[in-house]
Scaffold this motif. Structure first.
Motif, PDB file in Angstrom:
ATOM      1  N   GLN A 135      42.311  40.183  41.766  1.00 39.45           N
ATOM      2  CA  GLN A 135      41.781  39.600  40.537  1.00 39.45           C
ATOM      3  C   GLN A 135      40.452  38.959  40.821  1.00 39.45           C
ATOM      4  OE1 GLN A 135      44.614  36.924  38.815  1.00 39.45           O
ATOM      5  NE2 GLN A 135      46.291  38.291  39.234  1.00 39.45           N
ATOM      6  N   GLY A 167      49.079  42.154  42.848  1.00 34.16           N
ATOM      7  CA  GLY A 167      47.964  41.399  42.285  1.00 34.16           C
ATOM      8  C   GLY A 167      47.944  39.979  42.809  1.00 34.16           C
ATOM      9  N   ASP A 183      41.384  43.452  39.235  1.00 32.81           N
ATOM     10  CA  ASP A 183      42.442  43.576  38.231  1.00 32.81           C
ATOM     11  C   ASP A 183      41.915  43.039  36.896  1.00 32.81           C
ATOM     12  OD1 ASP A 183      44.712  43.705  36.748  1.00 32.81           O
ATOM     13  OD2 ASP A 183      45.960  42.543  38.107  1.00 32.81           O
ATOM     14  N   SER A 243      48.856  41.968  33.272  1.00 42.63           N
ATOM     15  CA  SER A 243      48.582  42.878  34.382  1.00 42.63           C
ATOM     16  C   SER A 243      49.807  43.723  34.729  1.00 42.63           C
ATOM     17  CB  SER A 243      48.125  42.072  35.602  1.00 42.63           C
ATOM     18  OG  SER A 243      47.941  42.919  36.718  1.00 42.63           O
ATOM     19  N   ALA A 248      44.270  41.323  34.335  1.00 39.91           N
ATOM     20  CA  ALA A 248      44.545  39.907  34.569  1.00 39.91           C
ATOM     21  C   ALA A 248      43.423  39.047  33.999  1.00 39.91           C
ATOM     22  CB  ALA A 248      44.725  39.634  36.059  1.00 39.91           C
TER      23      ALA A 248
END
Length: 296
Positions: free
Chosen positions: A296, A169, A230, A155, A233
């Motif tokens: 995420q 994140g 995200d 990420s 990720a």
């Protein structure tokens, strides 16, 4: 992140290929019964805890971290980027410039509000209960931490190379995708004393889980909001889980010394890849200091 459906029923009979008589085999038979019960929707509190302690502990840690955040004044529904950073969220500047590499680990226990926590914990619960008889508690812990770290590293690498290098994140879903990746590999094992048709059904459920959530993640990229999924990720965790599983054999159906050796090999392999990738992005990526939020 979406929920994970209950797998199809298992037959009530015992698997004939498990040899009787030894303590090790009795333990494997008990683990196999636990998998069958989870597949058929039956639950036993004591048995579930006995066969999935790592899953329970990981869910508990995530919930305790969130409660700690709330009691310290963090918004229960919509935390600010400053609150998330103070709690341990992931950020390229803080990781690559300030050397706060611990954020790669802590970010997988930090969540952007209670809905984010609830969806991630539901997925972790379902996938963890399925994975733990195949991986053992140490294997689930290792898969969660290492694949989650892989997701967070990818990420920040992607954000630094192709975007602004400024994301914040947080969330467990990179690690959850890692467990899904492990399951997709291990559920193909011919060592498992479960009929192939039932294994194929279980594996199909995990694949659908991954595909649906990848589609949702990529779809969210087209809608620019303050908080986004995200997907890098997710992808990094998923690939990390697959890499982690490649040297493994499932705990059920394998001699324990062989499983332990393969588990050590898997941990060493993924750790080596993470160290190499960390060194690469720390020397090749320039980042800036602005901080929009990603989830995420």
């Amino acid at each position: 992140m979406g929920s994970y459906s209950t797998p199809p029923d298992f037959p009530a009979r015992q698997a004939e290929i498990l040899p009787p008589a030894t303590d090790d085999n009795f333990a494997q038979e008990a683990e196999l019964r636990a998998v069958r019960e989870r597949g058929s929707g039956r639950r036993s509190g004591a048995r579930s805890w006995a066969h999935a302690p790592a899953t329970y502990i990981l869910v508990g840690i995530n919930c305790l971290v969130f409660l700690g955040m709330v009691f310290s004044g963090v918004s229960i529904m919509n935390p600010t980027t400053q609150q998330l950073m103070h709690s341990g969220a992931n950020n390229p500047v803080h990781v690559l410039i300030y050397g706060e590499w611990w954020r790669i680990i802590t970010a997988m226990f930090v969540h952007v509000g209670i809905i984010h926590l609830a969806t991630n914990m539901w997925c972790l619960w379902n996938l963890g209960l399925l994975a733990e008889p195949l991986l053992g508690p140490a294997g689930v812990f290792a898969a969660y931490i290492l694949s989650g770290a892989a997701g967070n590293l990818l990420s920040i690498g992607y954000d630094s190379f192709f975007k602004s290098g400024t994301l914040v994140g947080a969330g467990a879903s990179g690690a959850v995708f890692g467990i899904a990746g492990v399951l997709i590999i291990l559920l193909k094992s011919k060592r498992l004393p479960i009929p192939p048709k039932e294994l194929a059904g279980l594996r199909r459920y995990v694949i659908y889980f991954a595909l649906i959530n990848f589609v949702l993640g990529f779809g969210s990229m087209a809608v620019r909001t303050a908080v986004q999924i995200d997907n890098m990720a997710h992808l990094g965790g998923f690939l990390g889980g697959i890499l982690f599983a490649l040297p493994l054999v499932p705990l059920i159906g394998s001699p324990r010394p062989l499983f332990r050796f393969r588990l050590r090999l898997a941990i060493g392999l993924l750790c080596s890849v993470l160290v190499f990738f960390s060194f690469y992005i720390s020397t090749a990526v320039a980042v800036t200091k602005d901080t929009p939020t990603e989830q995420q």
